[in-house]
Write a protein that holds these residues in place. Structure first.
Motif, mmCIF file in Angstrom:
data_model
loop_
_atom_site.group_PDB
_atom_site.id
_atom_site.type_symbol
_atom_site.label_atom_id
_atom_site.label_comp_id
_atom_site.label_asym_id
_atom_site.label_seq_id
_atom_site.Cartn_x
_atom_site.Cartn_y
_atom_site.Cartn_z
ATOM 1 N N TYR A 4 0.604 -1.149 -0.001
ATOM 2 C CA TYR A 4 0.074 -0.122 -0.075
ATOM 3 C C TYR A 4 0.767 1.172 -0.235
ATOM 4 N N THR B 103 2.561 1.746 -3.330
ATOM 5 C CA THR B 103 1.546 2.063 -4.204
ATOM 6 C C THR B 103 1.349 3.747 -4.294
ATOM 7 N N CYS C 180 -3.596 -2.385 -6.509
ATOM 8 C CA CYS C 180 -2.246 -1.863 -6.297
ATOM 9 C C CYS C 180 -1.325 -2.446 -7.499
#
Length: 163
Positions: free
Chosen positions: A89, A92, A135
């Motif tokens: 996360y 990304t 992602c």
């Protein structure tokens, strides 16, 4: 007036009373004639090295910016395959944030990313049915874009070498 002897490699101060004195400058060390326009050479080697180092540093920074999205995509894929969700996360969010900032300030070299990133995220969600899929979809767009750009630049480079 300061003049430089090419033979001794030294600089001397001559007192000049008239322009005719300029023709008769003699080195006090070696006795050679000193040219009327002779000046000590400027050390360009030291400044050239500094400029070269600055140029190399700038080139490294530009190269990092060139491969930034590619590196983030590779790290994103690694995080996905090793099930490091938080890292996925974060890795990304960083390129997406950088892309959005570049887009707002109109410095992005990938304006079609505003179209392709949502499509990639949608396809990632469609195939993997998870946030991780979103992602990976985003990273896939950055990876494909970088690979295509490298191929295009290499082809242009080869075409330019043909001339």
């Amino acid at each position: 007036m300061l003049r430089y002897c090419q033979n001794c490699k030294k600089e001397f101060d001559f007192s000049i009373k008239s322009m005719s004195d300029m023709e008769q400058l003699i080195c006090p060390e070696c006795g050679e004639k000193v040219g009327k326009n002779s000046r000590k050479p400027v050390d360009t080697l030291g400044t050239g090295i500094t400029e070269q180092k600055i140029g190399y540093a700038y080139a490294r920074i530009m190269h990092f910016f060139y491969i930034f999205y590619f590196l983030c995509a590779v790290l994103g894929y690694c995080a996905f395959f090793f099930k490091l969700d938080r890292f996925l996360y974060i890795i990304t969010a960083i390129p997406v944030s950088a892309f959005l900032i570049q887009t707002v300030f109109r410095t992005s070299t990938f304006p079609m990313g505003m179209v392709f990133l949502p499509i990639g995220a949608g396809l990632g969600y469609f195939f993997l049915h998870s946030i991780q899929g979103i992602c990976i979809g985003v990273h896939s767009v950055f990876l494909i874009r970088h690979v295509l750009r490298d191929i295009l630049f290499r082809l242009i480079g080869k075409l330019l070498k043909l001339k």
